[in-house]
Motif scaffolding. Structure first.
Motif, PDB file in Angstrom:
ATOM      1  N   ASN A 155      43.601  37.610  91.240  1.00 14.85           N
ATOM      2  CA  ASN A 155      44.764  37.445  92.123  1.00 14.85           C
ATOM      3  C   ASN A 155      46.056  37.138  91.378  1.00 14.85           C
ATOM      4  O   ASN A 155      46.847  36.282  91.784  1.00 14.85           O
ATOM      5  N   HIS A 156      46.277  37.857  90.298  1.00 20.24           N
ATOM      6  CA  HIS A 156      47.502  37.707  89.499  1.00 20.24           C
ATOM      7  C   HIS A 156      48.715  38.014  90.375  1.00 20.24           C
ATOM      8  O   HIS A 156      48.690  38.943  91.174  1.00 20.24           O
ATOM      9  N   ASP A 157      49.774  37.227  90.203  1.00 23.01           N
ATOM     10  CA  ASP A 157      50.983  37.416  91.008  1.00 23.01           C
ATOM     11  C   ASP A 157      51.741  38.685  90.646  1.00 23.01           C
ATOM     12  O   ASP A 157      52.537  39.180  91.438  1.00 23.01           O
ATOM     13  N   GLU A 158      51.527  39.190  89.427  1.00 24.41           N
ATOM     14  CA  GLU A 158      52.251  40.370  88.959  1.00 24.41           C
ATOM     15  C   GLU A 158      51.257  41.461  88.563  1.00 24.41           C
ATOM     16  O   GLU A 158      50.055  41.244  88.544  1.00 24.41           O
ATOM     17  N   ASP A 159      51.797  42.611  88.222  1.00 22.87           N
ATOM     18  CA  ASP A 159      50.993  43.735  87.740  1.00 22.87           C
ATOM     19  C   ASP A 159      51.566  44.152  86.389  1.00 22.87           C
ATOM     20  O   ASP A 159      52.351  45.092  86.302  1.00 22.87           O
ATOM     21  N   PRO A 160      51.218  43.413  85.311  1.00 23.62           N
ATOM     22  CA  PRO A 160      51.807  43.721  84.010  1.00 23.62           C
ATOM     23  C   PRO A 160      51.505  45.153  83.573  1.00 23.62           C
ATOM     24  O   PRO A 160      50.413  45.676  83.821  1.00 23.62           O
ATOM     25  N   TYR A 161      52.496  45.758  82.933  1.00 22.10           N
ATOM     26  CA  TYR A 161      52.331  47.122  82.444  1.00 22.10           C
ATOM     27  C   TYR A 161      53.178  47.298  81.186  1.00 22.10           C
ATOM     28  O   TYR A 161      54.380  47.036  81.206  1.00 22.10           O
ATOM     29  N   GLY A 162      52.564  47.729  80.122  1.00 23.28           N
ATOM     30  CA  GLY A 162      53.257  47.968  78.865  1.00 23.28           C
ATOM     31  C   GLY A 162      52.267  48.207  77.740  1.00 23.28           C
ATOM     32  O   GLY A 162      52.311  49.232  77.067  1.00 23.28           O
ATOM     33  N   GLU A 163      51.362  47.256  77.546  1.00 22.14           N
ATOM     34  CA  GLU A 163      50.342  47.392  76.490  1.00 22.14           C
ATOM     35  C   GLU A 163      49.512  48.659  76.663  1.00 22.14           C
ATOM     36  O   GLU A 163      49.163  49.317  75.692  1.00 22.14           O
ATOM     37  N   SER A 164      49.170  48.980  77.910  1.00 24.36           N
ATOM     38  CA  SER A 164      48.288  50.120  78.183  1.00 24.36           C
ATOM     39  C   SER A 164      49.059  51.399  78.491  1.00 24.36           C
ATOM     40  O   SER A 164      48.471  52.385  78.926  1.00 24.36           O
ATOM     41  N   SER A 165      50.349  51.398  78.242  1.00 27.76           N
ATOM     42  CA  SER A 165      51.164  52.582  78.537  1.00 27.76           C
ATOM     43  C   SER A 165      50.806  53.734  77.598  1.00 27.76           C
ATOM     44  O   SER A 165      50.390  53.511  76.453  1.00 27.76           O
ATOM     45  N   PRO A 166      50.985  54.960  78.049  1.00 25.79           N
ATOM     46  CA  PRO A 166      50.707  56.104  77.173  1.00 25.79           C
ATOM     47  C   PRO A 166      51.592  56.091  75.921  1.00 25.79           C
ATOM     48  O   PRO A 166      51.140  56.467  74.840  1.00 25.79           O
ATOM     49  N   GLU A 167      52.811  55.622  76.066  1.00 20.18           N
ATOM     50  CA  GLU A 167      53.719  55.564  74.923  1.00 20.18           C
ATOM     51  C   GLU A 167      53.189  54.604  73.853  1.00 20.18           C
ATOM     52  O   GLU A 167      53.237  54.914  72.662  1.00 20.18           O
ATOM     53  N   ASN A 168      52.670  53.456  74.274  1.00 23.37           N
ATOM     54  CA  ASN A 168      52.125  52.479  73.338  1.00 23.37           C
ATOM     55  C   ASN A 168      50.876  53.032  72.635  1.00 23.37           C
ATOM     56  O   ASN A 168      50.720  52.868  71.425  1.00 23.37           O
ATOM     57  N   VAL A 169      50.006  53.678  73.389  1.00 25.00           N
ATOM     58  CA  VAL A 169      48.790  54.260  72.808  1.00 25.00           C
ATOM     59  C   VAL A 169      49.163  55.371  71.816  1.00 25.00           C
ATOM     60  O   VAL A 169      48.604  55.453  70.718  1.00 25.00           O
ATOM     61  N   LEU A 170      50.124  56.205  72.184  1.00 30.25           N
ATOM     62  CA  LEU A 170      50.555  57.285  71.297  1.00 30.25           C
ATOM     63  C   LEU A 170      51.193  56.728  70.018  1.00 30.25           C
ATOM     64  O   LEU A 170      50.920  57.232  68.915  1.00 30.25           O
ATOM     65  N   ASP A 171      52.005  55.695  70.145  1.00 31.35           N
ATOM     66  CA  ASP A 171      52.600  55.061  68.956  1.00 31.35           C
ATOM     67  C   ASP A 171      51.507  54.556  68.013  1.00 31.35           C
ATOM     68  O   ASP A 171      51.594  54.717  66.795  1.00 31.35           O
ATOM     69  N   TYR A 172      50.470  53.929  68.586  1.00 31.33           N
ATOM     70  CA  TYR A 172      49.346  53.443  67.773  1.00 31.33           C
ATOM     71  C   TYR A 172      48.678  54.603  67.022  1.00 31.33           C
ATOM     72  O   TYR A 172      48.413  54.501  65.825  1.00 31.33           O
ATOM     73  N   LEU A 173      48.392  55.691  67.740  1.00 27.57           N
ATOM     74  CA  LEU A 173      47.715  56.832  67.113  1.00 27.57           C
ATOM     75  C   LEU A 173      48.556  57.440  65.996  1.00 27.57           C
ATOM     76  O   LEU A 173      48.038  57.778  64.929  1.00 27.57           O
ATOM     77  N   LYS A 174      49.850  57.576  66.231  1.00 27.38           N
ATOM     78  CA  LYS A 174      50.737  58.133  65.201  1.00 27.38           C
ATOM     79  C   LYS A 174      50.779  57.221  63.986  1.00 27.38           C
ATOM     80  O   LYS A 174      50.732  57.691  62.839  1.00 27.38           O
ATOM     81  N   SER A 175      50.868  55.918  64.212  1.00 27.29           N
ATOM     82  CA  SER A 175      50.904  54.949  63.126  1.00 27.29           C
ATOM     83  C   SER A 175      49.609  54.999  62.307  1.00 27.29           C
ATOM     84  O   SER A 175      49.627  54.983  61.073  1.00 27.29           O
ATOM     85  N   LYS A 176      48.474  55.100  63.004  1.00 26.11           N
ATOM     86  CA  LYS A 176      47.182  55.156  62.320  1.00 26.11           C
ATOM     87  C   LYS A 176      47.073  56.444  61.483  1.00 26.11           C
ATOM     88  O   LYS A 176      46.561  56.405  60.354  1.00 26.11           O
ATOM     89  N   LYS A 177      47.576  57.537  62.032  1.00 27.64           N
ATOM     90  CA  LYS A 177      47.529  58.816  61.298  1.00 27.64           C
ATOM     91  C   LYS A 177      48.425  58.753  60.063  1.00 27.64           C
ATOM     92  O   LYS A 177      48.052  59.249  59.002  1.00 27.64           O
ATOM     93  N   GLU A 178      49.607  58.122  60.188  1.00 25.01           N
ATOM     94  CA  GLU A 178      50.512  57.979  59.051  1.00 25.01           C
ATOM     95  C   GLU A 178      49.880  57.095  57.968  1.00 25.01           C
ATOM     96  O   GLU A 178      49.996  57.397  56.779  1.00 25.01           O
ATOM     97  N   GLN A 179      49.208  56.032  58.377  1.00 21.71           N
ATOM     98  CA  GLN A 179      48.546  55.151  57.422  1.00 21.71           C
ATOM     99  C   GLN A 179      47.445  55.885  56.675  1.00 21.71           C
ATOM    100  O   GLN A 179      47.261  55.679  55.473  1.00 21.71           O
ATOM    101  N   ALA A 180      46.709  56.725  57.375  1.00 21.46           N
ATOM    102  CA  ALA A 180      45.623  57.480  56.739  1.00 21.46           C
ATOM    103  C   ALA A 180      46.160  58.506  55.741  1.00 21.46           C
ATOM    104  O   ALA A 180      45.514  58.790  54.730  1.00 21.46           O
ATOM    105  N   ALA A 181      47.366  59.030  56.044  1.00 22.85           N
ATOM    106  CA  ALA A 181      47.953  60.040  55.158  1.00 22.85           C
ATOM    107  C   ALA A 181      48.591  59.424  53.917  1.00 22.85           C
ATOM    108  O   ALA A 181      48.763  60.099  52.905  1.00 22.85           O
ATOM    109  N   ALA A 182      48.919  58.127  54.006  1.00 20.46           N
ATOM    110  CA  ALA A 182      49.604  57.464  52.886  1.00 20.46           C
ATOM    111  C   ALA A 182      48.665  57.112  51.751  1.00 20.46           C
ATOM    112  O   ALA A 182      47.511  57.114  51.777  1.00 20.46           O
TER     113      ALA A 182
END
Length: 182
Positions: A155-182
């Protein structure tokens, strides 16, 4: 859920179109298991409180749909949207959203959601038991990365949204791919 943890073995009750069935509702029941969905693939799984709800229908689901090609470029084989809704509701929501790239998973009884520790009461909104909002990258049935909204509780008073956003997930994947390439 934490990276390295295997998803629970669950069977989802789905409805699939079957043209061999006459009449206005040519669908049949088909059981789909966790292995059917996740084994041998690298996928994004995201879950949300409910089909047809504002944040889910306006931002989260459309964002994953719109970014599907970018996710494929990062090595993602499929994108799944799960909600504690029945197959009838999930199929109609997918139709209303004109989904081409995201597949919906009905967790009508909340069994999968409970077993991954994300089942919460949303009685304050008249929803009953639903999923807390999260996203994950699943590699061959095992959690690779987990993105959970803060403050999980009943029964949370709010509906937080940000961590699970597609933009956040995509940023993580791009960062992981860049780290693997380095």
């Amino acid at each position: 859920m934490k990276p390295g943890v295997a998803l629970p073995n669950v069977t989802f009750r789905t409805r699939v179109r079957d043209d061999s069935i006459d009449g206005p509702n040519p669908f049949r029941w088909q059981d789909v298991t966790t292995d059917d969905l996740f084994k041998g693939k690298r996928v994004i799984l995201f879950s949300l409180p409910g089909a047809f709800t504002p944040t889910c229908s306006t931002y989260q689901l459309p964002g994953f749909e719109k970014n599907a090609e970018a996710f494929r470029e990062q090595g993602i084989d499929a994108i799944y949207c799960l909600s504690v809704n029945d197959s009838f509701v999930m199929n109609q929501w997918a139709k209303a959203q004109d989904l081409q790239n995201v597949s919906v998973i009905p967790d009508g009884s909340g069994e999968f959601t409970r077993r991954v520790g994300m089942l919460v009461a949303k009685d304050n909104l008249g929803f009953g038991m639903r999923s807390w909002r999260y996203a994950a990258i699943i590699n061959d049935g095992e959690v690779e990365a987990w993105f959970e909204e803060p403050g999980i509780c009943d029964n949370h008073d709010e509906d937080p949204y940000g961590e699970s956003s597609p933009e956040n997930v995509l940023d993580y994947l791009k960062s992981k791919k860049e780290q693997a390439a380095a």
